[in-house]
Design a protein around this motif. Sequence first.
Motif, short mmCIF file in Angstrom:
data_model
loop_
_atom_site.label_atom_id
_atom_site.label_comp_id
_atom_site.label_asym_id
_atom_site.label_seq_id
_atom_site.Cartn_x
_atom_site.Cartn_y
_atom_site.Cartn_z
N ASN A 83 -6.06 -16.70 0.27
CA ASN A 83 -7.12 -16.65 -0.73
C ASN A 83 -7.99 -15.41 -0.73
OD1 ASN A 83 -6.94 -19.42 -2.05
ND2 ASN A 83 -6.92 -19.92 0.12
N GLU A 86 -8.73 -13.29 -4.00
CA GLU A 86 -9.54 -13.85 -5.08
C GLU A 86 -11.03 -13.94 -4.74
OE1 GLU A 86 -6.58 -15.57 -4.05
OE2 GLU A 86 -5.55 -14.40 -5.60
N MET A 87 -11.36 -13.84 -3.47
CA MET A 87 -12.75 -14.04 -3.05
C MET A 87 -13.54 -12.74 -3.18
SD MET A 87 -12.79 -17.14 -2.38
CE MET A 87 -11.51 -18.35 -2.30
N LYS A 88 -14.70 -12.84 -3.81
CA LYS A 88 -15.55 -11.67 -4.01
C LYS A 88 -16.58 -11.53 -2.89
CE LYS A 88 -13.52 -11.04 -7.91
NZ LYS A 88 -12.11 -10.91 -7.67
N THR A 89 -17.00 -12.67 -2.32
CA THR A 89 -18.03 -12.65 -1.28
C THR A 89 -17.65 -13.61 -0.16
OG1 THR A 89 -19.31 -14.47 -2.22
CG2 THR A 89 -19.83 -12.23 -3.02
N GLN A 92 -18.64 -17.14 -1.19
CA GLN A 92 -17.63 -17.79 -2.03
C GLN A 92 -16.48 -18.32 -1.16
OE1 GLN A 92 -15.71 -15.15 -4.82
NE2 GLN A 92 -14.85 -16.81 -6.01
N PHE A 93 -16.08 -17.54 -0.17
CA PHE A 93 -15.04 -17.95 0.77
C PHE A 93 -15.45 -19.24 1.48
CE2 PHE A 93 -11.85 -14.67 2.59
CZ PHE A 93 -10.80 -15.52 2.38
N SER A 96 -15.47 -22.26 -0.81
CA SER A 96 -14.10 -22.68 -1.15
C SER A 96 -13.46 -23.48 -0.02
CB SER A 96 -13.23 -21.46 -1.45
OG SER A 96 -13.67 -20.81 -2.60
#
Length: 185
Positions: A83, A86-89, A92-93, A96
């Motif tokens: 993943n 797709e992760m910006k920060t 966010q990780f 998720s």
Amino acid sequence: MSEGQNQEIKEFLFLKYNKRIEQYIELLSNCLDDGLSCKCLAEIKSKEVFYYFRAYYSKEELKTFFAPLFTKDYEFTVFVLQNFKEMKTVQQFAESYGYSLSKFEREFKKIFNVPAYQWMIQQKSNLIYNELVYTNRTLLDIADEYDFSSLSQFCDFCKRFLGTTPGKIRNLKKCPNTFTEYMNK
């Protein structure tokens, strides 16, 4: 986990581009698109891909590439590796995965032996380097794919994390085989 394993995960090298592997992947993808997805084909193709790996890459390259799969927390590691693009920060990780930011960062550091944000930047740098060296995609396409708001921002990122502009990386006369070789020049 040993220090050697931590170093391998920290670096998480990409395998150098190989035309035969690309052709294999393209053929396999076409076969799957055509509906050829039986157990026998899967067994044959899995043996074939490992044959290509052994033929085209050194044991050390393969050991480093596959090292993240042999960690204490396999599920977490697989989630990160599947993943991270797709992760910006880091926030966010964490969300998720269903962890608080502090728990995610603690777990990440335990497994990868580097802060999550630093690792994410390194992976993004690796991917961009490979795009610049091994594809003919335009700089604008690459910048768009990696969510840079402008070519200027993309160039600044490359200068900061790759040491020079994307154009200079692309125009290297003799390209090193891996991002690590490039950074160690």
